[in-house]
Structures are given as structure tokens and as C-alpha cells.
Design an enzyme around this catalytic site. Structure first.
Site, PDB file in Angstrom:
ATOM      1  N   PRO A 171       0.842  -1.212   0.000  1.00 45.01           N
ATOM      2  CA  PRO A 171       0.000   0.000   0.000  1.00 45.01           C
ATOM      3  C   PRO A 171       0.874   1.258   0.000  1.00 45.01           C
ATOM      4  CG  PRO A 171      -0.619  -1.513   1.781  1.00 45.01           C
ATOM      5  CD  PRO A 171       0.668  -2.010   1.192  1.00 45.01           C
ATOM      6  N   GLU A 172       0.558   2.162  -0.894  1.00 43.04           N
ATOM      7  CA  GLU A 172       1.287   3.432  -0.965  1.00 43.04           C
ATOM      8  C   GLU A 172       0.402   4.524  -0.355  1.00 43.04           C
ATOM      9  OE1 GLU A 172       4.288   3.942  -1.908  1.00 43.04           O
ATOM     10  OE2 GLU A 172       4.800   2.040  -2.836  1.00 43.04           O
TER      11      GLU A 172
END
Ligand SMILES: [Zn+2]
Length: 271
Positions: free
Chosen positions: A2-3
């Protein structure tokens, strides 16, 4: 992994279910994720009222009237909002149950996520205090980048991905922003002039904002407890497009390794 846009989408998805709510019950099913979960976490929180769900870099800050839980998705973590009392699955490690009977369930197969607790200002927490400014905040400007890059021989791309310089600019977003700003990823950070750094700061804001906007479209599944904010269907202009024609000039996109990460760029558009 996840960014920042996925974390921000998670925050927006969870906030309406948590903010203003009293926490009724906490279930912790594993002693440790990336770090040990504080032993008394499940006892401290019941009865606490959630003041706000904020984000700093890729940390979610669950601010309550007793202290702040610091939550991190790590590599494979995700939250779901459940409006029924379905049984937890194998990797469902933590539940936060609100007074309204909603369960916020944390799932993390690889267990690199984090659940920490502080009663101090979370900005002073050792994992948060050293972080650079938010890319969508007022402090991230061309001027700022200019100050932080003078006399630096490091390539601009790993410089931009350094969380001490600015947080939340992962490999995909760094590649895309450099393409939009017309800057070669291997150019020495200290040799990029101010107007180009202004374009770069704008391009970083633009690619992240577009990804967050794309993420909003995944929120309905998230509320239904089935899906999770995924990787956003954003049209990438250079990332993972080696040998394909540049969308701007038609030259083949090239790939190179910088700071151990694959970088994609157009040799004609990026100087
Ligand atoms: Zn091009």
C-alpha cells in the site's frame, strides 16, 4: 505494497465509522506484527472516544481522548468495515468494535503492519518525528526541494523517494512525476534548477491526487466488507512500460535501475 494513496483512501473509508464514536471492545489475536502490540492495548481503549482519524505519511493516527493508536498497513495490511459479527479469518489480527456495533477489522497475511500506542503527541513519536513534509501539504514546494537538494550528488529519483526529504512518494509515483516534469531520473538532485523543481513538486501532487481520486471509486466495496481499497486503476505513462512508445513523443520508454529500484523514463522527454 500500500502506498500513500491507498492509505489515504483507507483513512477516508474508515473515518466516518470511527470519528466521534466510543470504542466498545478491542480484540487482539496476535501478540506481535512488525513490532509487539502493546500488551494492554485491548484494555486501554474500551470506553475511549475517537476524536479523529488522521494520516501522517503512511501512518493512520487514531486519536482518542486517552491517547493515539498508530496503525500501519505494512506490506499486506488492510482494514474492513463489518456491520455484522462474522467470524474472523486466519489473518484477521485485530478488531476495533465501536459502540454502534461496527467492527473495523485489520487483516495482514505477512504481518509487517503495526499497531502501536502513544499518550504523547504522535508527531514526537520516534517513528514519525524524523519524517519529511507531506507531499500534499503546504511545506512541499519547489523552493523546499531546491533547499534540500543543493550540492547533493544523489540521483533525483532516489532523493525524491527518501522519506526524510518528502514522505509517501513510492517508486511508481516518483517515476510518473519525473516524467511529467521532464526530468531524467538519474540527474543529480543538486543540478536540477528551481523552475524544474517547482514543476516536479506540482507533478508529485498531481499524480498522488489523481490516485487518491481513483481510490474513491473503490470505497463502496470497502463499506460492504468484501473488498479493500486496492491499487488504483491509474493510467501510467512510463512506469512498467519498457520498450513501449512514449505517450508524448513515441520514443521507446527505457528502464534502468536506480537505488535498487526499477525506473522507467523517456530518453527524449526527460533530461
Ligand atoms: Zn517522450
Amino acid at each position: 505494497m500500500p502506498e500513500l494513496p491507498e492509505v489515504e483512501t483507507t483513512r477516508r473509508g474508515l473515518a466516518p465509522w470511527l470519528e466521534g464514536q466510543q470504542l466498545a471492545r478491542i480484540v487482539v489475536r496476535v501478540p506481535k506484527l512488525r513490532w509487539p502490540i502493546p500488551a494492554d492495548f485491548g484494555r486501554r481503549l474500551p470506553g475511549a472516544r475517537v476524536v479523529a482519524l488522521d494520516r501522517r505519511a503512511k501512518w493512520l493516527l487514531l486519536r482518542t481522548d486517552r491517547g493515539t493508536a498508530l496503525l500501519h498497513l505494512g506490506m499486506t495490511g488492510s482494514f474492513r468495515v463489518l456491520r455484522d459479527d462474522r467470524a474472523p479469518g486466519l489473518h484477521d489480527h485485530v478488531d476495533l468494535v465501536t459502540g454502534a456495533g461496527v467492527t473495523i477489522r485489520f487483516n495482514d497475511p505477512r504481518r509487517f503492519g503495526s499497531v502501536l500506542w502513544t499518550e504523547e503527541d504522535p508527531a514526537l513519536h520516534p517513528l514519525i518525528a524524523p519524517l519529511g513534509p507531506e507531499p500534499l501539504g503546504a511545506g512541499f514546494t519547489g523552493d523546499y526541494l531546491h533547499r534540500r537538494s543543493r550540492k547533493r550528488g544523489i540521483a533525483i529519483k532516489p532523493h525524491l523517494m527518501n522519506a526524510h526529504i518528502v514522505v509517501g512518494v513510492g517508486n511508481i509515483y516518483a517515476s510518473e512525476a519525473l516524467f511529467r516534469a521532464g526530468i531524467h531520473p538519474a540527474r543529480a538532485a543538486g543540478r536540477v534548477a528551481l523552475p524544474r523543481l517547482e514543476a516536479l513538486a506540482g507533478a508529485v501532487r498531481e499524480v498522488l491526487t489523481e490516485a487518491i481520486r481513483a481510490g474513491g471509486t473503490t470505497l463502496r466495496d470497502f463499506y460492504d466488507g468484501e473488498g479493500q481499497p486496492g491499487y488504483f486503476a491509474q493510467r501510467l505513462r512510463v512506469y512498467d512500460r519498457a520498450d513501449q512508445p512514449c505517450v508524448s513523443c513515441g520514443a521507446p520508454v527505457r528502464q534502468m535501475v536506480l537505488g535498487q529500484r526499477s525506473s522507467y523514463y523517456c530518453p527524449r522527454c526527460q533530461r
